[in-house]
Design a protein around this motif. Structure first.
Motif, PDB file in Angstrom:
ATOM      1  N   MET A  56      -0.729  77.547 -29.362  1.00 33.71           N
ATOM      2  CA  MET A  56      -1.338  78.297 -28.253  1.00 33.71           C
ATOM      3  C   MET A  56      -1.098  79.787 -28.478  1.00 33.71           C
ATOM      4  O   MET A  56      -0.073  80.174 -29.023  1.00 33.71           O
ATOM      5  CB  MET A  56      -0.697  77.907 -26.910  1.00 33.71           C
ATOM      6  N   ARG A  57      -2.042  80.576 -28.030  1.00 35.54           N
ATOM      7  CA  ARG A  57      -1.901  82.030 -28.172  1.00 35.54           C
ATOM      8  C   ARG A  57      -0.804  82.551 -27.249  1.00 35.54           C
ATOM      9  O   ARG A  57      -0.805  82.272 -26.058  1.00 35.54           O
ATOM     10  CB  ARG A  57      -3.213  82.730 -27.844  1.00 35.54           C
ATOM     11  N   LEU A  58       0.113  83.313 -27.808  1.00 36.02           N
ATOM     12  CA  LEU A  58       1.141  83.967 -27.004  1.00 36.02           C
ATOM     13  C   LEU A  58       0.867  85.468 -26.910  1.00 36.02           C
ATOM     14  O   LEU A  58       1.746  86.248 -26.577  1.00 36.02           O
ATOM     15  CB  LEU A  58       2.535  83.707 -27.583  1.00 36.02           C
ATOM     16  N   THR A  59      -0.359  85.830 -27.196  1.00 39.05           N
ATOM     17  CA  THR A  59      -0.813  87.201 -26.990  1.00 39.05           C
ATOM     18  C   THR A  59      -1.985  87.119 -26.006  1.00 39.05           C
ATOM     19  O   THR A  59      -2.676  86.102 -25.946  1.00 39.05           O
ATOM     20  CB  THR A  59      -1.272  87.863 -28.307  1.00 39.05           C
ATOM     21  N   PRO A  60      -2.217  88.165 -25.217  1.00 37.49           N
ATOM     22  CA  PRO A  60      -3.309  88.110 -24.237  1.00 37.49           C
ATOM     23  C   PRO A  60      -4.683  88.055 -24.907  1.00 37.49           C
ATOM     24  O   PRO A  60      -4.893  88.624 -25.982  1.00 37.49           O
ATOM     25  CB  PRO A  60      -3.153  89.414 -23.453  1.00 37.49           C
ATOM     26  N   MET A 118       2.903  78.429 -33.420  1.00 35.58           N
ATOM     27  CA  MET A 118       2.392  78.859 -34.714  1.00 35.58           C
ATOM     28  C   MET A 118       0.875  78.735 -34.646  1.00 35.58           C
ATOM     29  O   MET A 118       0.351  77.632 -34.438  1.00 35.58           O
ATOM     30  CB  MET A 118       2.943  77.970 -35.844  1.00 35.58           C
ATOM     31  N   ARG A 119       0.202  79.878 -34.785  1.00 40.13           N
ATOM     32  CA  ARG A 119      -1.260  79.882 -34.692  1.00 40.13           C
ATOM     33  C   ARG A 119      -1.772  81.152 -35.355  1.00 40.13           C
ATOM     34  O   ARG A 119      -1.173  82.206 -35.222  1.00 40.13           O
ATOM     35  CB  ARG A 119      -1.686  79.835 -33.221  1.00 40.13           C
ATOM     36  N   GLU A 144       2.156  79.355 -42.267  1.00 32.69           N
ATOM     37  CA  GLU A 144       0.927  78.750 -42.779  1.00 32.69           C
ATOM     38  C   GLU A 144       0.584  77.479 -42.021  1.00 32.69           C
ATOM     39  O   GLU A 144      -0.464  76.890 -42.243  1.00 32.69           O
ATOM     40  CB  GLU A 144       1.075  78.464 -44.270  1.00 32.69           C
ATOM     41  N   THR A 145       1.470  77.054 -41.108  1.00 30.59           N
ATOM     42  CA  THR A 145       1.224  75.852 -40.326  1.00 30.59           C
ATOM     43  C   THR A 145       0.858  76.229 -38.896  1.00 30.59           C
ATOM     44  O   THR A 145       1.002  77.383 -38.486  1.00 30.59           O
ATOM     45  CB  THR A 145       2.465  74.935 -40.308  1.00 30.59           C
ATOM     46  N   THR A 146       0.393  75.244 -38.146  1.00 28.45           N
ATOM     47  CA  THR A 146       0.092  75.446 -36.736  1.00 28.45           C
ATOM     48  C   THR A 146       0.892  74.436 -35.922  1.00 28.45           C
ATOM     49  O   THR A 146       1.369  73.433 -36.437  1.00 28.45           O
ATOM     50  CB  THR A 146      -1.407  75.248 -36.436  1.00 28.45           C
ATOM     51  N   GLY A 147       1.030  74.718 -34.637  1.00 29.44           N
ATOM     52  CA  GLY A 147       1.709  73.790 -33.746  1.00 29.44           C
ATOM     53  C   GLY A 147       2.585  74.506 -32.749  1.00 29.44           C
ATOM     54  O   GLY A 147       2.573  75.733 -32.646  1.00 29.44           O
TER      55      GLY A 147
END
Length: 184
Positions: A56-60, A118-119, A144-147
Motif C-alpha cells: 500500500m502507498r505510504l505517501t499521499p 514495499m511498493r 525489488e519485492t512488494t507486500g
C-alpha cells in the motif's frame, strides 16, 4: 463510521480477534493477487503478519494530504475481497454480518502497530499506538519485492490454537491459499 465508533468496536476485540482481522485483510489481498503468500508469526502478546501482495502507498496521492495506508489504518475503510464467495467465508469465519471494517479496527485495538509496505521499488514504514500515528511515514530504502509487514502487540495473550484452526479453515475453503503459521 466515525473515529469514536471504531474505537468502541475495537475495544471489544480479543487479542486473537485482532490477529484474525489482520489475517483476513491478507486473505483479501490474496483474492486480488493470488501469487501472494501469507506468513503469521505468533508470540504471546505480539505477532508479525507478512504478505507478498501489492503493498500500500505510504505517501499521499496527488492532491491529498493523507497517505492511502494511513487513511486505511485510521478511518472506516472496508476492504472487500474480489469475489462474493471469499467475502462469505470471511464474514462467516472472521467479520460477522458487519463485513470488513478495514485495518483500522485492529490498529485501534493495538498498543503498538508498525505497518511496513514495499511498493513501487520503495520500502516505507509508519508506527501507531491505538490507531494514532506516532509520526509521518518514513522511507526505509528500496526493495525489488512488494507486500506488507504488520508487526503488532496486543494487550493480552493470543490464542495460537484458535488461529491455527482459523488458518486451516481458510486454506481448506479458499483454493490455492497458503498461510504459514509460526510460533515464537
Amino acid at each position: 463510521m466515525h473515529h469514536d465508533e471504531l474505537l468502541q468496536i475495537s475495544r471489544q476485540l480479543s487479542p486473537t480477534d485482532i490477529c484474525a482481522e489482520l489475517l483476513a485483510l491478507s486473505v483479501v489481498e490474496y483474492s486480488y493477487f493470488p501469487e501472494s503468500r501469507i506468513t503469521l508469526e505468533l508470540g504471546d502478546a505480539a505477532a508479525k503478519l507478512t504478505d507478498t501482495g501489492r503493498g500500500m502507498r505510504l505517501t499521499p496521492d496527488r492532491g491529498d494530504t493523507l497517505a492511502h495506508a494511513e487513511r486505511a489504518l485510521t478511518g472506516f475503510y472496508p476492504c472487500p475481497p474480489s469475489s462474493p464467495e471469499i467475502e462469505a467465508i470471511l464474514r462467516e469465519l472472521v467479520w460477522g454480518e458487519q463485513g470488513s471494517i478495514g485495518p483500522s479496527l485492529a490498529n485501534f485495538a493495538c498498543p503498538s502497530l508498525t505497518f511496513t509496505s514495499m511498493r513501487g521499488g520503495e520500502v516505507w514504514s509508519q508506527r501507531y499506538s491505538y490507531g494514532k500515528p506516532s509520526g509521518p511515514a518514513v522511507r526505509l530504502g528500496s526493495s525489488e519485492t512488494t507486500g506488507t509487514i504488520i508487526d503488532f502487540q496486543t494487550a493480552g495473550a493470543i490464542d495460537h490454537t484458535a488461529l491455527s484452526v482459523l488458518a486451516d479453515a481458510l486454506c481448506s475453503r479458499i483454493p490455492g491459499l497458503v498461510i504459514t503459521l509460526r510460533t515464537q
